[in-house]
Scaffold this active site. Structure first.
Site, mmCIF file in Angstrom:
data_model
loop_
_atom_site.group_PDB
_atom_site.id
_atom_site.type_symbol
_atom_site.label_atom_id
_atom_site.label_comp_id
_atom_site.label_asym_id
_atom_site.label_seq_id
_atom_site.Cartn_x
_atom_site.Cartn_y
_atom_site.Cartn_z
ATOM 1 N N ASP A 281 0.786 -1.247 0.000
ATOM 2 C CA ASP A 281 0.000 0.000 0.000
ATOM 3 C C ASP A 281 0.816 1.294 0.000
ATOM 4 O OD1 ASP A 281 -1.974 -1.891 0.161
ATOM 5 O OD2 ASP A 281 -2.829 -1.208 2.060
ATOM 6 N N GLN B 260 7.617 -14.135 21.645
ATOM 7 C CA GLN B 260 7.240 -15.557 21.829
ATOM 8 C C GLN B 260 7.912 -16.455 20.782
ATOM 9 O OE1 GLN B 260 3.022 -16.199 22.995
ATOM 10 N NE2 GLN B 260 2.705 -14.090 22.317
ATOM 11 N N LYS C 230 -7.793 -4.847 4.717
ATOM 12 C CA LYS C 230 -6.490 -4.454 5.259
ATOM 13 C C LYS C 230 -5.470 -5.539 4.928
ATOM 14 C CE LYS C 230 -8.298 -0.747 7.031
ATOM 15 N NZ LYS C 230 -8.270 0.464 6.168
ATOM 16 N N GLU D 14 -4.621 -0.660 -1.342
ATOM 17 C CA GLU D 14 -5.934 -0.764 -0.698
ATOM 18 C C GLU D 14 -6.900 0.013 -1.580
ATOM 19 O OE1 GLU D 14 -6.171 0.221 3.475
ATOM 20 O OE2 GLU D 14 -8.350 0.093 3.475
ATOM 21 N N LYS E 109 -6.585 -4.773 -3.224
ATOM 22 C CA LYS E 109 -7.198 -5.498 -2.108
ATOM 23 C C LYS E 109 -8.241 -4.631 -1.410
ATOM 24 C CE LYS E 109 -3.512 -4.396 1.237
ATOM 25 N NZ LYS E 109 -4.281 -3.514 2.115
ATOM 26 N N CYS F 50 -2.161 -2.491 7.665
ATOM 27 C CA CYS F 50 -2.152 -3.409 6.521
ATOM 28 C C CYS F 50 -0.944 -4.333 6.477
ATOM 29 C CB CYS F 50 -2.306 -2.617 5.227
ATOM 30 S SG CYS F 50 -3.964 -1.904 5.101
#
Ligand code: TIU
Length: 227
Positions: free
Chosen positions: A24, A202, A132, A72, A129, A162
Site C-alpha cells: 500500500d 514468543q 487491510k 488498498e 485489495k 495493513c
C-alpha cells in the site's frame, strides 16, 4: 540459502522461493495533501521510508526475487466495500467520496496510485485489495503457490494496520515471513515499534524482523562465500 541475522533468531531463505511484499505505498496514504494527511495524520514518518523501500526494491530486483505490490482499493461501485468499513470513524469524507486526489480508495483514482518512485515493473504482481490484509478477497495465495513461494519479506504502510494484518494472514497460510523494519512505517511511531515487538515475541509467533542493512549484508556474505 541466504541467512539474515534477524530477530528473534536467524532467518534462512531461498531467494527463488521468496517474494517481496510492498504493501500500500499509495499516494493517498503518504503524500502531503492526500487522504491520510487530510484526516489529520502526520505523513512524515511514512514519507521518510520511501528511499529505504526503493533500495529494498532494487535489492529484490537485482536478486531476481518476485515482487508483489498491493493497493488498498475498491471497485468504483463500492460493491467490494462493506458498509461498516465505509461508515467507520463517522468521516466527513468516506471511501468513494471525492477527496483531494480523486475518489478515496477507488481503483484508478490518482490518490490510489503507487508512488512513482516505487512504481511496479513488468512481471511484478499488483494486487488490488479491498481489505487491510492482502489475502482477504484476493487471489494472492493462489498466485504465490503457483510460483512456489514459501517465504515473504514485508515492507510498506502502515506497520500496525495493513502490513501486520497481511503478515498474520500469511502466517496462518504457512508462509515464513520477515518484516523489514525500516521499510515500514506508521502514523503513530509507538504503534510501529509495538507491532515489530509483538510480531516477533514468543519465539517469532508471527515471524522475524530485520533492518534492510542486515538483509543487504546477508546477500553480500553469500556472494563472498561463493566467490
Ligand atoms: N494500508 C493501510 O494500512 N491502510 C490504513 O488504513 N492504514 C491506517 O493506518 N489507517
Amino acid at each position: 540459502m541466504i541467512t539474515v541475522d534477524a530477530v528473534p533468531y536467524p532467518y534462512p531463505f531461498d531467494r527463488r522461493h521468496t517474494a517481496l511484499m510492498v504493501i500500500d505505498m499509495q499516494r493517498d496514504f503518504i503524500e502531503e495533501g492526500g487522504f491520510g494527511s487530510m484526516l489529520g495524520n502526520d505523513v512524515r514518518p511514512l514519507a521518510r521510508i520511501v528511499p529505504t523501500v526503493a533500495q529494498l526494491l532494487a535489492l529484490a530486483r537485482a536478486q531476481r526475487m518476485w515482487v508483489v505490490h498491493t493497493r488498498e482499493s475498491h471497485l468504483p461501485d463500492l460493491s467490494d466495500c462493506p458498509p461498516a468499513k465505509r461508515r467507520r470513524g463517522n468521516p466527513a469524507l468516506a471511501i468513494g467520496d471525492a477527496g483531494p486526489m480523486g475518489r478515496i480508495l477507488v481503483r484508478g483514482a490518482p490518490g490510489n496510485q503507487i508512488l512513482p518512485l516505487l512504481a511496479p515493473l513488468d512481471g511484478e504482481l499488483v494486487i488490488d485489495k479491498p481489505g487491510k490484509g492482502a489475502f482477504h478477497a484476493t487471489d494472492l495465495h493462489a498466485q504465490l503457490q503457483a510460483r512456489g513461494i514459501t517465504h515473504l519479506l514485508f515492507a510498506g504502510v502502515t506497520t500496525e494496520v495493513c502490513v501486520q494484518t497481511s503478515m498474520r494472514e500469511a502466517n496462518d497460510r504457512g508462509y515464513e515471513s520477515l518484516i523489514v523494519e525500516d521499510a515500514c512505517a506508521s502514523y503513530f511511531p509507538a504503534f510501529h515499534l509495538a507491532t515489530l515487538a509483538m510480531l516477533t515475541a514468543q519465539g517469532g509467533i508471527v515471524g522475524w524482523k530485520a533492518p534492510l542493512a542486515l538483509l543487504q549484508a546477508a546477500f553480500k556474505e553469500t556472494a563472498g562465500e561463493s566467490a
